[in-house]
Motif scaffolding. Structure first.
Motif, PDB file in Angstrom:
ATOM      1  N   PHE A   1      25.840 -17.567  12.430  1.00  0.00           N
ATOM      2  CA  PHE A   1      26.636 -18.213  10.868  1.00  0.00           C
ATOM      3  C   PHE A   1      27.660 -17.735  10.480  1.00  0.00           C
ATOM      4  N   TYR A   2      28.769 -18.308   9.832  1.00  0.00           N
ATOM      5  CA  TYR A   2      29.763 -18.443   9.627  1.00  0.00           C
ATOM      6  C   TYR A   2      30.151 -18.389   8.491  1.00  0.00           C
TER       7      TYR A   2
ATOM      8  N   SER B   1      26.353 -25.074   3.437  1.00  0.00           N
ATOM      9  CA  SER B   1      26.698 -25.097   2.593  1.00  0.00           C
ATOM     10  C   SER B   1      27.459 -24.059   1.113  1.00  0.00           C
ATOM     11  N   ASN B   2      27.401 -24.201   0.366  1.00  0.00           N
ATOM     12  CA  ASN B   2      28.045 -23.447  -0.399  1.00  0.00           C
ATOM     13  C   ASN B   2      27.833 -23.536  -1.970  1.00  0.00           C
ATOM     14  N   ILE B   3      26.687 -23.498  -2.367  1.00  0.00           N
ATOM     15  CA  ILE B   3      26.354 -23.143  -3.672  1.00  0.00           C
ATOM     16  C   ILE B   3      25.020 -22.389  -3.264  1.00  0.00           C
ATOM     17  N   ASP B   4      24.899 -21.551  -4.411  1.00  0.00           N
ATOM     18  CA  ASP B   4      24.059 -20.578  -4.174  1.00  0.00           C
ATOM     19  C   ASP B   4      23.558 -19.605  -3.841  1.00  0.00           C
ATOM     20  N   ASN B   5      22.047 -19.443  -2.808  1.00  0.00           N
ATOM     21  CA  ASN B   5      22.419 -18.657  -1.504  1.00  0.00           C
ATOM     22  C   ASN B   5      21.886 -19.936  -0.481  1.00  0.00           C
ATOM     23  N   LYS B   6      23.425 -19.596  -0.411  1.00  0.00           N
ATOM     24  CA  LYS B   6      24.320 -20.257   0.992  1.00  0.00           C
ATOM     25  C   LYS B   6      23.519 -19.555   2.257  1.00  0.00           C
ATOM     26  N   LEU B   7      23.358 -18.794   2.233  1.00  0.00           N
ATOM     27  CA  LEU B   7      22.887 -18.995   4.170  1.00  0.00           C
ATOM     28  C   LEU B   7      20.997 -18.924   4.214  1.00  0.00           C
ATOM     29  N   LYS B   8      20.560 -18.192   3.220  1.00  0.00           N
ATOM     30  CA  LYS B   8      19.225 -19.220   2.838  1.00  0.00           C
ATOM     31  C   LYS B   8      18.435 -20.820   2.652  1.00  0.00           C
TER      32      LYS B   8
ATOM     33  N   LYS C   1      40.293 -21.141   7.906  1.00  0.00           N
ATOM     34  CA  LYS C   1      39.568 -19.573   7.960  1.00  0.00           C
ATOM     35  C   LYS C   1      38.495 -19.392   8.216  1.00  0.00           C
ATOM     36  N   ILE C   2      37.486 -18.716   9.748  1.00  0.00           N
ATOM     37  CA  ILE C   2      36.389 -18.918   9.864  1.00  0.00           C
ATOM     38  C   ILE C   2      36.305 -17.605  10.339  1.00  0.00           C
ATOM     39  N   PHE C   3      34.839 -16.603  10.038  1.00  0.00           N
ATOM     40  CA  PHE C   3      34.987 -15.422  10.027  1.00  0.00           C
ATOM     41  C   PHE C   3      33.389 -15.086  10.352  1.00  0.00           C
ATOM     42  N   GLU C   4      32.716 -14.634  11.355  1.00  0.00           N
ATOM     43  CA  GLU C   4      31.633 -15.026  11.271  1.00  0.00           C
ATOM     44  C   GLU C   4      30.987 -13.967  10.062  1.00  0.00           C
ATOM     45  N   TYR C   5      30.049 -13.803  10.495  1.00  0.00           N
ATOM     46  CA  TYR C   5      28.837 -14.360   8.523  1.00  0.00           C
ATOM     47  C   TYR C   5      27.999 -12.619   8.873  1.00  0.00           C
ATOM     48  N   ARG C   6      27.980 -11.692   7.837  1.00  0.00           N
ATOM     49  CA  ARG C   6      26.716 -10.835   8.791  1.00  0.00           C
ATOM     50  C   ARG C   6      27.178  -9.871   7.479  1.00  0.00           C
TER      51      ARG C   6
ATOM     52  N   ASN D   1      38.919 -26.381  -3.541  1.00  0.00           N
ATOM     53  CA  ASN D   1      39.039 -25.838  -4.897  1.00  0.00           C
ATOM     54  C   ASN D   1      37.441 -25.800  -5.420  1.00  0.00           C
ATOM     55  N   GLN D   2      36.720 -24.544  -4.269  1.00  0.00           N
ATOM     56  CA  GLN D   2      35.645 -24.562  -4.458  1.00  0.00           C
ATOM     57  C   GLN D   2      34.984 -23.378  -3.115  1.00  0.00           C
ATOM     58  N   ASP D   3      34.133 -23.096  -4.001  1.00  0.00           N
ATOM     59  CA  ASP D   3      33.782 -22.019  -2.604  1.00  0.00           C
ATOM     60  C   ASP D   3      33.821 -22.094  -1.143  1.00  0.00           C
ATOM     61  N   TRP D   4      33.737 -20.986  -0.256  1.00  0.00           N
ATOM     62  CA  TRP D   4      33.922 -20.687   0.652  1.00  0.00           C
ATOM     63  C   TRP D   4      32.425 -21.400   1.320  1.00  0.00           C
ATOM     64  N   PHE D   5      32.211 -22.238   2.266  1.00  0.00           N
ATOM     65  CA  PHE D   5      30.769 -22.485   2.776  1.00  0.00           C
ATOM     66  C   PHE D   5      30.111 -21.321   3.627  1.00  0.00           C
ATOM     67  N   ILE D   6      29.211 -21.289   4.252  1.00  0.00           N
ATOM     68  CA  ILE D   6      28.380 -20.985   5.440  1.00  0.00           C
ATOM     69  C   ILE D   6      28.483 -21.793   6.138  1.00  0.00           C
ATOM     70  N   ASN D   7      28.104 -21.888   7.868  1.00  0.00           N
ATOM     71  CA  ASN D   7      28.727 -22.509   8.625  1.00  0.00           C
ATOM     72  C   ASN D   7      28.139 -22.705   9.409  1.00  0.00           C
ATOM     73  N   ALA D   8      27.075 -22.920  10.344  1.00  0.00           N
ATOM     74  CA  ALA D   8      26.840 -23.043  11.953  1.00  0.00           C
ATOM     75  C   ALA D   8      26.285 -24.449  12.555  1.00  0.00           C
ATOM     76  N   VAL D   9      26.053 -24.197  13.782  1.00  0.00           N
ATOM     77  CA  VAL D   9      25.432 -25.339  15.013  1.00  0.00           C
ATOM     78  C   VAL D   9      24.760 -25.145  15.332  1.00  0.00           C
ATOM     79  N   VAL D  10      23.333 -25.963  15.765  1.00  0.00           N
ATOM     80  CA  VAL D  10      22.066 -25.762  16.219  1.00  0.00           C
ATOM     81  C   VAL D  10      22.531 -27.261  17.668  1.00  0.00           C
ATOM     82  N   LYS D  11      21.503 -27.020  18.232  1.00  0.00           N
ATOM     83  CA  LYS D  11      21.658 -27.656  19.730  1.00  0.00           C
ATOM     84  C   LYS D  11      20.196 -28.333  19.466  1.00  0.00           C
TER      85      LYS D  11
END
Length: 165
Positions: free
Chosen positions: A43-44, A13-20, A160-165, A53-63
């Protein structure tokens, strides 16, 4: 008893509350009776790929473990994205409130209009490979016949990828 399938799905997600948005997407995808969460990566925060030309994303993977066949699961995913407020974006790879992609489904290889498994660009994306490696680096790409650790280690620089905290 229905057969259970092992599926890896990317969330972004890269819109509004990305993590949520990502957390809600995982919850909706793994409602009891649908699919069951087996493991989740951290989450990263990741820079956009392809369309910059857009905001960074929050990403993850689930199994997950799922009784759905690939087409049923795709339908569920589209419904979850729509319920989250995703609308069609005229910009390919543009901003998304929620993006769910089937990366791997057991060791199936499907290449049909509307459904390609494994995901055709997963081996080129750090924001996919790093989270999969957090879950299980020994998973083998069914087309390339390489494990995820090998694909990540040979990806090269950039993205670029950083663990989200």
């Amino acid at each position: 008893m229905k057969q259970k399938h092992t599926v890896y799905i990317s969330i972004g997600s890269n819109i509004d509350n990305k993590l949520k948005n990502c957390q809600n997407g995982i919850t909706a995808l793994t409602k009891p009776g649908l699919s069951f969460l087996k493991k989740q990566s951290p989450f990263y925060s990741t820079e956009p790929v392809d369309y910059k030309n857009q905001d960074w994303f929050i990403n993850a993977v689930v199994k997950i473990q799922s009784v759905f066949d690939p087409y049923q699961l795709l339908s569920v995913i589209k419904s979850v994205q729509k319920d989250a407020g995703r609308i069609s974006n005229p910009v390919r790879y543009g901003s998304r409130v929620l993006d769910l992609d089937i990366l791997l489904y057991d060791d199936l290889v499907i290449n049909l209009s509307g459904l390609v498994i494994p995901h055709p660009r997963m081996h080129k994306r750090r924001f996919v490979l790093k989270p999969i490696c957090d879950i299980d680096p020994t998973v083998v790409h069914p087309v390339l016949k390489k494990d995820m650790r090998h694909l990540l280690d040979n990806l090269g620089d950039g993205q670029k990828i950083f663990e989200y905290r």
